[in-house]
Design a protein around this motif. Structure first.
Motif, PDB file in Angstrom:
ATOM      1  N   ASP A   1     -63.760 -39.937  41.379  1.00 21.04           N
ATOM      2  CA  ASP A   1     -62.316 -39.784  41.574  1.00 21.04           C
ATOM      3  C   ASP A   1     -61.643 -39.202  40.336  1.00 21.04           C
ATOM      4  N   ALA A   2     -62.100 -39.625  39.161  1.00 23.26           N
ATOM      5  CA  ALA A   2     -61.525 -39.114  37.912  1.00 23.26           C
ATOM      6  C   ALA A   2     -61.828 -37.631  37.761  1.00 23.26           C
ATOM      7  N   ARG A   3     -63.028 -37.253  38.151  1.00 22.23           N
ATOM      8  CA  ARG A   3     -63.405 -35.833  38.064  1.00 22.23           C
ATOM      9  C   ARG A   3     -62.625 -35.002  39.079  1.00 22.23           C
ATOM     10  N   LEU A   4     -62.373 -35.590  40.234  1.00 25.63           N
ATOM     11  CA  LEU A   4     -61.574 -34.885  41.247  1.00 25.63           C
ATOM     12  C   LEU A   4     -60.160 -34.622  40.741  1.00 25.63           C
ATOM     13  N   LYS A   5     -59.594 -35.594  40.031  1.00 31.45           N
ATOM     14  CA  LYS A   5     -58.255 -35.400  39.468  1.00 31.45           C
ATOM     15  C   LYS A   5     -58.232 -34.204  38.526  1.00 31.45           C
TER      16      LYS A   5
END
Length: 257
Positions: A42-46
């Motif tokens: 999720d952090a990488r998607l952000k």
């Protein structure tokens, strides 16, 4: 050395004036974030979303930057625009598969759709400038000689040419010898066809063979103490991202961060 080469590229070669391929640049800006498991997904998607939001600005700036487009490079840029959206779909599919946080997923869908539209608009722009593009990119003999000096090869262009011609003749002779070892009475061309016919039956098998070869090479390096391999090191062999396939048809290496 590296700085001098970079300065020559920016100030003398000035490829930034002639190469309009920006879709692959955007792709390469998000690919490592997607493929490298260095942080929660999720952090990488952000981070991916944040970068995708800049695509409209990047496309607009590229239009101003490229004042002397080259025909071949423009055609390649158009192909990048066509191949980039499927890569975005792969990211989206993976996000859905992992049941990503709804807010992040909604933001990703919005960013992907906007980037696809920006890419489509830029592709139309490229098609419009294609008829006016130059057919050749030439820096001239003086700049070429200067480039060779900066590369510290210790040879002039004429000396490099003579060396290349010498190697060409030598390798042609070696090719005949190798061909005879494979099939004594066959020509070089016939042996080439024999070698070409020995290949994996499909893409998945080709990936499998690549992975086996990489692991075998890794084992050799460790066994013979050729280099120190970090304990948690891993080398992934994956499909070439769609947006790179027209410029990297065989294989490429993404170095560690």
């Amino acid at each position: 050395y590296v700085i001098n080469l970079a300065l020559f590229g920016y100030e003398q070669q000035r490829m930034w004036e002639s190469d309009p391929d920006v879709a692959s640049t955007i792709g390469s800006a998000i690919f490592p974030l997607f493929i490298r498991d260095f942080a929660p997904f999720d952090a990488r998607l952000k981070s991916i979303i944040s970068r995708l939001k800049q695509s409209k600005k990047v496309y607009a700036q590229t239009k101003k930057r490229v004042t002397k487009p080259i025909k071949l490079w423009t055609e390649m840029a158009i192909e990048s625009c066509e191949r980039f959206p499927p890569f975005l779909d792969i990211i989206l599919e993976e996000a859905k598969r992992r049941k990503t946080n709804k807010k992040i997923l909604d933001d990703l869908i919005k960013a992907v759709n906007e980037t696809k539209q920006d890419t489509a608009d830029y592709k139309e722009y490229l098609k419009n400038i294609l008829p006016k593009a130059k057919t050749e990119y030439i820096i001239g003999k003086n700049k070429f000689e200067h480039l060779i000096q900066l590369r510290e090869l210790g040879l002039t262009s004429n000396e490099i040419l003579r060396l290349g011609e010498k190697y060409f003749k030598e390798f042609k002779i070696k090719l005949v010898k190798v061909a005879k070892q494979i099939k004594p009475n066959a020509s070089v061309e016939e042996v080439k066809e024999i070698v070409k016919s020995n290949h994996p039956k499909d893409f998945n098998e080709a990936l499998k063979v690549y992975r086996e070869s990489i692991n075998k090479a890794r084992g050799f390096v460790i066994k013979h103490n050729v280099a120190t391999v970090p304990k948690k090191e891993k080398l992934l062999v994956i499909e070439t991202p769609t947006y790179l396939r027209q410029t990297t048809p065989f294989a490429a290496y993404f170095s560690p961060a």
